[in-house]
Scaffold this active site. Structure first.
Site, short mmCIF file in Angstrom:
data_model
loop_
_atom_site.label_atom_id
_atom_site.label_comp_id
_atom_site.label_asym_id
_atom_site.label_seq_id
_atom_site.Cartn_x
_atom_site.Cartn_y
_atom_site.Cartn_z
N LYS A 111 0.93 -1.26 0.06
CA LYS A 111 -0.18 -0.04 -0.02
C LYS A 111 0.87 1.33 -0.04
O LYS A 111 0.30 2.33 -0.01
CB LYS A 111 -1.04 0.03 1.26
CG LYS A 111 -1.95 -1.10 1.06
CD LYS A 111 -3.08 -0.62 1.76
CE LYS A 111 -4.26 -1.77 1.61
NZ LYS A 111 -5.24 -1.46 2.32
N LYS A 192 -4.98 -10.16 -6.15
CA LYS A 192 -6.17 -10.36 -5.32
C LYS A 192 -7.24 -9.58 -5.93
O LYS A 192 -6.92 -8.38 -5.96
CB LYS A 192 -5.92 -10.50 -3.93
CG LYS A 192 -5.71 -9.32 -3.22
CD LYS A 192 -5.71 -9.30 -1.96
CE LYS A 192 -5.67 -7.72 -1.20
NZ LYS A 192 -5.34 -7.73 0.31
N LYS A 195 -11.27 -4.04 -3.27
CA LYS A 195 -12.40 -2.98 -3.47
C LYS A 195 -11.89 -1.85 -4.20
O LYS A 195 -12.92 -0.86 -4.65
CB LYS A 195 -12.76 -2.33 -1.84
CG LYS A 195 -13.47 -3.35 -1.06
CD LYS A 195 -14.02 -2.70 0.21
CE LYS A 195 -13.05 -3.21 1.43
NZ LYS A 195 -13.73 -3.11 2.70
#
Ligand code: AMP
Ligand code: TRP
Length: 326
Positions: A111, A192, A195
């Site tokens: 991230k 993966k 969202k």
């Protein structure tokens, strides 16, 4: 009684990976255990966000959790920031976790890489997560595969705290489902499903209408030899569909292959299973969304119940670590 705790971030819309990797287990565990589930809004502050959007995602995520089958009468359902013990306990965790341990967390690396602004909170995020879990004397944490490392760290922090300051926290373990623990993006089966808005065609949202779900699954990336078998390395796209089909029908991915020989049939079966799985969830969500006042009432009650447990554990931790009580 076995205590279960888990959390989900109110960032973006809930997607199929959340449902198959985590929420399905949350629902089944609420009856066998003493379950506590949390919308972790403090964790959503670690990345850039819009304040009004966060508020509305927090409420609608609580509604979504009830729509998938969490029942505030059978579990404790609350919002993290409503129980202030989480933020306070996180500081104790930050002072127990090592800098080097946090630096090794892959979620932080993923991230933070390439982002202009990386908050300090994103780095200490797993310490807050450890606080969430340890405050409830948790035995089991139902999560998807990507959270395994954070649960391991939580265990290490609990063990270290207990050995330095005396028995304070229960050491938890992760519970990861046999199918659906790592649902991959339909367009990029090497990463993966998530969202984030990066890959709308590769992500199935829980609220996607049936025709959209069907279209996304039919366009899912496979490969050129029309043979159906489960092998994540050699056939990532096909294996992902088999995992989804398995998780949606209560089978392992290998069992899900049974009777399916062509990609077209695999896609049809998967689309049908996902549509049927989500249909009742969508209906219930739209009913609940009509009554935000009732949701607020339920999560306020949930926070009260959560606070009772969390404050007892935090008092014990404060005492053992050496903070002065008046
Ligand atoms: P998050 O949305 O990151 O707060 O994740 C909530 C829960 O969903 C966690 O237990 C994650 O491990 C799980 N989860 C998120 N994405 C996936 C995925 N693609 N496959 C399986 N589980 C997932
Ligand atoms: N880090 C988790 C995720 O990204 C969310 C989370 C926060 C969580 N606190 C938790 C999960 C406690 C389990 C237990 O999905």
């Amino acid at each position: 009684m076995n205590r279960v705790f888990s959390g989900i971030k109110p960032s973006g819309e809930v997607q199929l990976g959340n449902y198959l990797g985590a929420l399905q287990n949350w629902v089944s565990m609420q009856d066998e255990s003493d379950a506590v589930y949390c919308v972790v809004d403090l964790h959503a502050l670690t990345v850039p966000h819009d304040a009004d959007e966060l508020r509305s995602s927090t409420l609608s995520l609580a509604q979504m959790l009830m729509a998938v089958g969490l029942d505030p009468e059978r579990c404790i359902l609350f919002v993290q920031s409503h129980v202030q013990e989480h933020a306070e306990c996180a500081w104790l965790m930050e002072c127990t976790a090592a800098f080097g341990e946090l630096r090794r967390m892959t979620q932080f690396k993923d991230k933070s890489t390439g982002n202009e602004f990386v908050s300090a909170g994103l780095f200490t995020y797993p310490a807050l997560q450890a606080a969430d879990i340890l405050l409830y004397d948790t035995n089991q944490v139902p999560v998807g595969e990507d959270q395994r490392q954070h649960i391991e760290l939580t265990r290490d922090i609990a063990i270290r705290f207990n050995s330095r300051f005396g028995d304070t926290f229960t050491v938890p373990e992760a519970v990861i489902p046999p199918s659906g623990a790592r649902v991959m993006d339909l367009q990029h089966p090497d990463r993966k499903m998530s969202k984030s808005e990066e890959s709308p065609q590769g992500t199935i949202l829980i609220l996607d209408p049936p025709e959209v779900i069907e279209k996304k699954i039919k366009r899912a990336v496979t490969d050129s030899n029309d043979e159906v078998f489960f092998d994540v390395e050699k056939k990532p796209g096909v294996s992902n569909l088999l995992s989804i089909l398995g998780a949606a029908t209560g089978k392992t991915p290998k069992e899900a292959c049974d009777g399916i020989t062509r990609y077209g049939d695999l896609k049809n079966a998967t689309a049908e299973a996902v549509i049927e799985l989500l249909r009742p969830v969508q209906e219930k969500y739209y009913t609940l969304a009509d009554d935000p006042a009732e949701t607020s009432r339920l999560i306020a009650k949930g926070a009260e119940k959560a606070r009772e447990v969390a404050s007892t554990t935090l008092s014990r931790a404060r005492q053992n670590i050496g903070l002065l009580n008046l």
